[in-house]
Design a protein around this motif. Structure first.
Motif, mmCIF file in Angstrom:
data_model
loop_
_atom_site.group_PDB
_atom_site.id
_atom_site.type_symbol
_atom_site.label_atom_id
_atom_site.label_comp_id
_atom_site.label_asym_id
_atom_site.label_seq_id
_atom_site.Cartn_x
_atom_site.Cartn_y
_atom_site.Cartn_z
ATOM 1 N N ALA A 15 38.218 39.646 53.707
ATOM 2 C CA ALA A 15 38.013 39.854 52.273
ATOM 3 C C ALA A 15 39.330 40.225 51.598
ATOM 4 O O ALA A 15 39.661 39.712 50.517
ATOM 5 C CB ALA A 15 36.970 40.949 52.053
ATOM 6 N N ILE A 16 40.112 41.094 52.224
ATOM 7 C CA ILE A 16 41.409 41.488 51.660
ATOM 8 C C ILE A 16 42.332 40.280 51.596
ATOM 9 O O ILE A 16 43.039 40.072 50.601
ATOM 10 C CB ILE A 16 42.031 42.631 52.487
ATOM 11 C CG1 ILE A 16 41.238 43.915 52.280
ATOM 12 C CG2 ILE A 16 43.493 42.839 52.121
ATOM 13 C CD1 ILE A 16 41.666 45.051 53.175
ATOM 14 N N HIS A 17 42.305 39.455 52.623
ATOM 15 C CA HIS A 17 43.136 38.244 52.629
ATOM 16 C C HIS A 17 42.713 37.325 51.483
ATOM 17 O O HIS A 17 43.566 36.755 50.789
ATOM 18 C CB HIS A 17 42.997 37.530 53.971
ATOM 19 C CG HIS A 17 43.786 36.268 54.066
ATOM 20 N ND1 HIS A 17 45.173 36.267 54.095
ATOM 21 C CD2 HIS A 17 43.401 34.968 54.123
ATOM 22 C CE1 HIS A 17 45.592 35.005 54.168
ATOM 23 N NE2 HIS A 17 44.533 34.211 54.190
ATOM 24 N N SER A 18 41.416 37.203 51.256
ATOM 25 C CA SER A 18 40.918 36.348 50.174
ATOM 26 C C SER A 18 41.361 36.883 48.815
ATOM 27 O O SER A 18 41.784 36.120 47.945
ATOM 28 C CB SER A 18 39.390 36.274 50.254
ATOM 29 O OG SER A 18 38.877 35.581 49.168
ATOM 30 N N VAL B 125 45.030 36.642 44.087
ATOM 31 C CA VAL B 125 46.042 37.280 43.234
ATOM 32 C C VAL B 125 47.326 36.461 43.257
ATOM 33 O O VAL B 125 47.967 36.267 42.215
ATOM 34 C CB VAL B 125 46.284 38.734 43.716
ATOM 35 C CG1 VAL B 125 47.518 39.330 43.048
ATOM 36 C CG2 VAL B 125 45.066 39.590 43.439
ATOM 37 N N LYS B 126 47.698 35.946 44.421
ATOM 38 C CA LYS B 126 48.906 35.113 44.495
ATOM 39 C C LYS B 126 48.755 33.867 43.634
ATOM 40 O O LYS B 126 49.658 33.490 42.891
ATOM 41 C CB LYS B 126 49.172 34.703 45.941
ATOM 42 C CG LYS B 126 49.804 35.750 46.790
ATOM 43 C CD LYS B 126 50.052 35.200 48.192
ATOM 44 C CE LYS B 126 50.576 36.260 49.130
ATOM 45 N NZ LYS B 126 50.764 35.756 50.498
#
Length: 121
Positions: free
Chosen positions: A87-90, A95-96
């Protein structure tokens, strides 16, 4: 008379041979007795070691079972941590992408240098 001496010599030689063979057989019996004692000691040592090794294997099996049970208990926590990581990676990916889109929409502006008081007059 030569025959009598010959028979006496043969008898003495046979007697010497018998005495030598008896001494050799006695030494052989002593050696065999010592070998038997050694074998008994080795059997006892092996018996003791096999008992200890069985105990060690049983303890190792118990520890393995305990570790497996604890791993099953911790497994859902690790799965949750993996889900949180995904989830954090997503979110970081989003954001990127958003910041890259934001950068392309606006052109970079030239920043004016700050002028000193003497330059303003």
């Amino acid at each position: 008379m030569i025959i009598e001496y010959s028979v006496a010599a043969i008898a003495l030689a046979f007697l010497w041979l018998v005495v030598f063979l008896i001494a050799t057989l006695q030494k052989g019996m002593v050696t065999i007795g010592e070998a038997n004692k050694t074998l008994v000691e080795v059997r006892n040592a092996i018996h003791d070691l096999s008992g200890e090794s069985k105990q060690l294997l049983q303890t190792a099996n118990d520890i393995t079972d305990d570790v497996k049970a604890k791993m099953k208990t911790v497994e859902p926590l690790l799965d949750s941590a993996q889900d949180v990581g995904e989830a954090i990676h997503s979110v970081t990916d989003s954001v990127k992408k958003a910041t890259n889109g934001f950068r392309t929409e606006f052109s970079p502006k030239k920043i004016n240098a700050i002028k000193t008081k003497s330059q303003i007059k």
